[in-house]
Every structure is written in C-alpha cells, then in structure tokens.
Design an enzyme around this catalytic site. Sequence first.
Site, mmCIF file in Angstrom:
data_model
loop_
_atom_site.group_PDB
_atom_site.id
_atom_site.type_symbol
_atom_site.label_atom_id
_atom_site.label_comp_id
_atom_site.label_asym_id
_atom_site.label_seq_id
_atom_site.Cartn_x
_atom_site.Cartn_y
_atom_site.Cartn_z
ATOM 1 C CB SER A 1 -0.338 4.571 -5.041
ATOM 2 O OG SER A 1 -1.616 4.491 -4.465
ATOM 3 C CE1 TYR B 1 2.497 4.226 0.180
ATOM 4 C CE2 TYR B 1 0.192 4.728 -0.307
ATOM 5 C CZ TYR B 1 1.358 4.030 -0.586
ATOM 6 O OH TYR B 1 1.385 3.151 -1.632
ATOM 7 C CE LYS C 1 4.154 4.445 -3.223
ATOM 8 N NZ LYS C 1 5.291 3.598 -3.545
HETATM 9 P P1 NAD Z 1 4.859 -4.698 0.816
HETATM 10 O O1 NAD Z 1 5.027 -3.967 2.105
HETATM 11 O O2 NAD Z 1 4.326 -6.071 0.855
HETATM 12 O O3 NAD Z 1 6.238 -4.694 0.004
HETATM 13 C C1 NAD Z 1 7.151 -3.644 0.101
HETATM 14 C C2 NAD Z 1 8.507 -4.264 0.427
HETATM 15 O O4 NAD Z 1 9.479 -3.234 0.537
HETATM 16 C C3 NAD Z 1 8.520 -5.008 1.771
HETATM 17 O O5 NAD Z 1 8.984 -6.321 1.556
HETATM 18 C C4 NAD Z 1 9.465 -4.204 2.654
HETATM 19 O O6 NAD Z 1 10.188 -5.030 3.540
HETATM 20 C C5 NAD Z 1 10.353 -3.544 1.612
HETATM 21 N N1 NAD Z 1 10.974 -2.281 2.020
HETATM 22 C C6 NAD Z 1 10.421 -1.191 2.593
HETATM 23 N N2 NAD Z 1 11.345 -0.225 2.758
HETATM 24 C C7 NAD Z 1 12.523 -0.715 2.285
HETATM 25 C C8 NAD Z 1 13.842 -0.203 2.166
HETATM 26 N N3 NAD Z 1 14.141 1.039 2.591
HETATM 27 N N4 NAD Z 1 14.779 -0.986 1.634
HETATM 28 C C9 NAD Z 1 14.515 -2.236 1.210
HETATM 29 N N5 NAD Z 1 13.284 -2.779 1.287
HETATM 30 C C10 NAD Z 1 12.306 -2.020 1.812
HETATM 31 O O7 NAD Z 1 3.934 -3.767 -0.112
HETATM 32 P P2 NAD Z 1 3.276 -4.086 -1.525
HETATM 33 O O8 NAD Z 1 1.807 -4.084 -1.336
HETATM 34 O O9 NAD Z 1 3.929 -5.234 -2.172
HETATM 35 O O10 NAD Z 1 3.629 -2.731 -2.286
HETATM 36 C C11 NAD Z 1 4.753 -2.613 -3.134
HETATM 37 C C12 NAD Z 1 4.835 -1.192 -3.639
HETATM 38 O O11 NAD Z 1 3.621 -0.858 -4.307
HETATM 39 C C13 NAD Z 1 5.010 -0.150 -2.550
HETATM 40 O O12 NAD Z 1 5.869 0.861 -3.011
HETATM 41 C C14 NAD Z 1 3.620 0.388 -2.348
HETATM 42 O O13 NAD Z 1 3.628 1.702 -1.848
HETATM 43 C C15 NAD Z 1 3.067 0.324 -3.761
HETATM 44 N N6 NAD Z 1 1.595 0.245 -3.814
HETATM 45 C C16 NAD Z 1 0.948 -0.715 -3.107
HETATM 46 C C17 NAD Z 1 -0.441 -0.747 -3.110
HETATM 47 C C18 NAD Z 1 -1.198 -1.769 -2.309
HETATM 48 O O14 NAD Z 1 -2.378 -1.542 -2.031
HETATM 49 N N7 NAD Z 1 -0.608 -2.884 -1.924
HETATM 50 C C19 NAD Z 1 -1.171 0.186 -3.877
HETATM 51 C C20 NAD Z 1 -0.455 1.128 -4.613
HETATM 52 C C21 NAD Z 1 0.939 1.147 -4.580
HETATM 53 N N1 UFG Z 2 -12.813 -0.861 4.163
HETATM 54 C C1 UFG Z 2 -13.743 -1.283 5.076
HETATM 55 N N2 UFG Z 2 -13.313 -2.000 6.144
HETATM 56 C C2 UFG Z 2 -11.999 -2.312 6.353
HETATM 57 C C3 UFG Z 2 -11.054 -1.885 5.406
HETATM 58 C C4 UFG Z 2 -11.492 -1.155 4.321
HETATM 59 O O1 UFG Z 2 -14.940 -1.026 4.930
HETATM 60 O O2 UFG Z 2 -11.683 -2.978 7.353
HETATM 61 C C5 UFG Z 2 -13.263 -0.112 2.972
HETATM 62 C C6 UFG Z 2 -12.677 1.276 2.835
HETATM 63 O O3 UFG Z 2 -13.454 2.228 3.513
HETATM 64 C C7 UFG Z 2 -12.671 1.462 1.314
HETATM 65 C C8 UFG Z 2 -12.466 0.040 0.783
HETATM 66 O O4 UFG Z 2 -12.830 -0.824 1.849
HETATM 67 O O5 UFG Z 2 -13.937 1.917 0.882
HETATM 68 C C9 UFG Z 2 -11.044 -0.256 0.377
HETATM 69 O O6 UFG Z 2 -10.164 0.068 1.455
HETATM 70 P P1 UFG Z 2 -8.622 -0.371 1.441
HETATM 71 O O7 UFG Z 2 -8.012 0.096 2.707
HETATM 72 O O8 UFG Z 2 -8.513 -1.811 1.111
HETATM 73 O O9 UFG Z 2 -8.051 0.419 0.199
HETATM 74 P P2 UFG Z 2 -7.949 1.996 -0.052
HETATM 75 O O10 UFG Z 2 -8.619 2.247 -1.365
HETATM 76 O O11 UFG Z 2 -8.391 2.775 1.084
HETATM 77 O O12 UFG Z 2 -6.378 2.186 -0.143
HETATM 78 C C10 UFG Z 2 -5.581 1.475 -1.095
HETATM 79 C C11 UFG Z 2 -4.188 1.257 -0.547
HETATM 80 C C12 UFG Z 2 -3.497 2.571 -0.352
HETATM 81 C C13 UFG Z 2 -3.518 3.343 -1.631
HETATM 82 C C14 UFG Z 2 -4.926 3.467 -2.161
HETATM 83 C C15 UFG Z 2 -4.910 4.064 -3.526
HETATM 84 O O13 UFG Z 2 -4.237 0.600 0.695
HETATM 85 O O14 UFG Z 2 -2.179 2.339 -0.017
HETATM 86 O O15 UFG Z 2 -5.522 2.188 -2.272
HETATM 87 O O16 UFG Z 2 -6.167 4.280 -3.987
HETATM 88 F F1 UFG Z 2 -3.031 4.580 -1.410
#
Ligand code: NAD
Ligand code: UFG
Length: 339
Positions: free
Chosen positions: A125, A150, A154
């Site tokens: 991430s 979190y 990572k």
């Molecule tokens: P998500 O929660 O939709 O998907 C993650 C999946 O992993 C879920 O289906 C959950 O049930 C499963 N899971 C969690 N722990 C587990 C375990 N121990 N064994 C088996 N399954 C397990 O999240 P996502 O948004 O699809 O994110 C996927 C990956 O990308 C994650 O590792 C997350 O940290 C990373 N990521 C997500 C974002 C974002 O903003 N969505 C940004 C950067 C990185």
């Molecule tokens: N924000 C609002 N209102 C809300 C939610 C978010 O104003 O209800 C704003 C936040 O302050 C930020 C922007 O929208 O400026 C984006 O916020 P998000 O929560 O959507 O995303 P973040 O950038 O904070 O976090 C995301 C993922 C994290 C990851 C990170 C990496 O959720 O898991 O990107 O940059 F770690």
Amino acid sequence: MKTILVTGGTGYIGSHTVVSLIENNYEVIIVDNLSNSKLEVLNRIEKITGKKPVFYQISVQNKDEMRQIFEKYHIDAIIHFAGLKSVKESVEKPDLYFSNNVGSSKVLLELMDEYNVKNLVFSSSATVYGVPKRVPLYEDDPIGGCTNPYGQTKVDIEILLNEYYKTHKDSNIAILRYFNPIGAHSSGLIGEDPQGVPNNLMPYITQVAVGRLPYLNINGNDYKTVDGTGVRDYIHVVDLASGHLSALKKLEEKPGLVIYNLGTGKGTSVLELVHAFEKANKIKIPYVIAPRRPGDVDENYANCDKAWKEMGWKAKLDIVDACRDSWRWQSKNPNGYDK
Ligand code: NAD
Ligand code: UFG
C-alpha cells in the site's frame, strides 16, 4: 504460468482480479476466510465470466489447512490479497492486525519454501511511505514512519519478503503498492461492500447517493492543497486488477524481487472527486466540513513510470469512469451483496 492461488480473492480488489484472471484463461483457486467478504461474490464472478472459481473458506494463518491446498494443486504463482485493512480498527486491535496480516504472510512463505512455489505477488500500500516528504512518490523513496498499525503490517511484510528473497534468490516476488482503489466492474455485479459505516471516501459518497447516509463529512478543508481538502491518487479497481496480470507476466521473466507503485500519477482532491461524481451521475452529494482525521496527510500520489517501463502497465481509466462504475454497482446493489 497457469494455476494461481489467490488469497483474499472474494474481497474488493481480489474479486476484480479473479475476473481478469479467468478472462485470461488462468486457473484460479481462491482462499478466503470471508472475514470481510461474502460467498455471493462467487456467483457474481460466475455471472460475469461463465466460470465459478474453486473456493476454500480457510484462514491463511491456518498452516495445516493451507497445506492441503499446496498438496492438492500445483501452484505456479500466488497473489496474496488476504489481510485486514481498516486503519481505524488497527488502532483499536493492533495485535489482531499483526497476527492476521504478518502471520498469514509468514505461513505463505513457509509453504512456498516447502512446496517449491517460486512466484508471489503481494498487495502492499501507499501507506508504507508514511508522511511523504515529497510528491509524487517513487518506489525508492524511504518507507516506514507509519501512523497506524495497519500501515506498519505492510512495512513489516515488505521487510519479511526482502529477507525471504535474500535466502531464496530463485524466487520472484512483486510487491505492488496500491494507491486509492475506487470504481467497480462495468457490469455492476461486483464492487466494494464495506461492513458498517464506510471509512473510505468513495463508498461513503455512494452510500450518501443511494440514501443510506444523509451527507458526506469532508474531513478537513485546511490542508496545503489546491482547495484545502486532501489529495489522493484514485485508481480504478479494474486497472488495478490488470496490474496484477502484468505483474504475473513480469514474474515469468524471473526478475527477482521487484516493487511497483500502482496509481494514476494524478492527485485529486476530495472536493474534486465529489464534483466529478455529481457530474458523472447527475446526483447532488450534500456535505459538511468536518474535523481532520488523525494521521491524514495533505497529498499522496504516485509516480508510476517504473510500472510502465518495466511491465508495460499504466492506468487507462479515469475518475469519471470510476465515479460512474462505483455508482452503477451501488445503485444496482443498494445493500451491497446482501439483497
Ligand atoms: P478486502 O477486505 O475487500 O479483501 C481482503 C480479503 O481478505 C477479504 O475477503 C477477507 O475476508 C480476506 N481475509 C482477511 N484475512 C484473511 C485470512 N487470514 N485468511 C483468509 N482470508 C482473509 O480488501 P481489499 O480492498 O480487496 O484489499 C486487498 C488487499 O489490498 C489487502 O491486503 C489490503 O490491505 C490491500 N490494499 C487495499 C487498499 C484499499 O484501499 N482497498 C489499498 C492498499 C492496499
Ligand atoms: N475523506 C473524507 N470523508 C470521508 C472519508 C475520507 O473527507 O468520509 C477524505 C480523507 O480525509 C482523505 C480522502 O478522503 O483526504 C481519502 O480517504 P480514504 O479513507 O478513502 O483513503 P486514505 O487515503 O485515507 O487511505 C487509503 C486506504 C488505506 C491506505 C491508504 C494508502 O484506505 O488503507 O489509502 O495511502 F493505507
């Protein structure tokens, strides 16, 4: 490469990647414990692709159960999405985040070693960069200094992968650092379905649009940005999915350990995203200005030249596509996967 083990494959990014994998004739085995996703996702994947992926409801932390998968299938590569991802929850339950996220990655590496699986793609991430000293962020910028557990998981997993690579030089590992995934598959059949009140911006906007929430809280309008609201790099989840296919292709070249930012290279403010959503879907999003969230940074966006130069990957869709697709998903599924 043919058979891909996808951990977390029923989640938001995982499900979109599974669709792309099936459409590109990979055999997919999903392992997910359903802690943050629904079984219904599998039916939706089948509706889109005509194929239901093989699925095991297992925690990746459970080595004995995971071993059965490695015994049964010849796995060419693993895409490791499984993990908990709520910044807020990680502050309340740091032990859970370290044991689940780092613990499951350790189990996978042990089994890769035991069963001679050489290829891994890992979901990292942008959060690993901590508070950016400059934007855009490059892959060789320093990592660490995360403001929440979190993000630290990572960083710890990236360190673990580097250590593993040092003693397994014949392995190939792609660390993909995602920026802010939004959007949904164009069918409107799969999308982001957070539990409870969304923490992230786009699902909050779509739940306001669909009437589940009354208005959006914009967290802070005094950041050092174009209009005072936070700037992020929003990448369409379908582009992100295709980044994983590019990474698999890259691993076939046996590159060793490689790291890529997956973003668009373009920063968008909260207000710009709200206005883009309103324009794309002709829906007004009421909002109020609320306090900043602790730990939020002013600006965070990627330089993605490396992914383009080395994998031939770049984002093709923009925030208007993502706003349209997020809304199609939410309006067709007002309560997510729960009917
Ligand atoms: P998500 O929660 O939709 O998907 C993650 C999946 O992993 C879920 O289906 C959950 O049930 C499963 N899971 C969690 N722990 C587990 C375990 N121990 N064994 C088996 N399954 C397990 O999240 P996502 O948004 O699809 O994110 C996927 C990956 O990308 C994650 O590792 C997350 O940290 C990373 N990521 C997500 C974002 C974002 O903003 N969505 C940004 C950067 C990185
Ligand atoms: N924000 C609002 N209102 C809300 C939610 C978010 O104003 O209800 C704003 C936040 O302050 C930020 C922007 O929208 O400026 C984006 O916020 P998000 O929560 O959507 O995303 P973040 O950038 O904070 O976090 C995301 C993922 C994290 C990851 C990170 C990496 O959720 O898991 O990107 O940059 F770690």
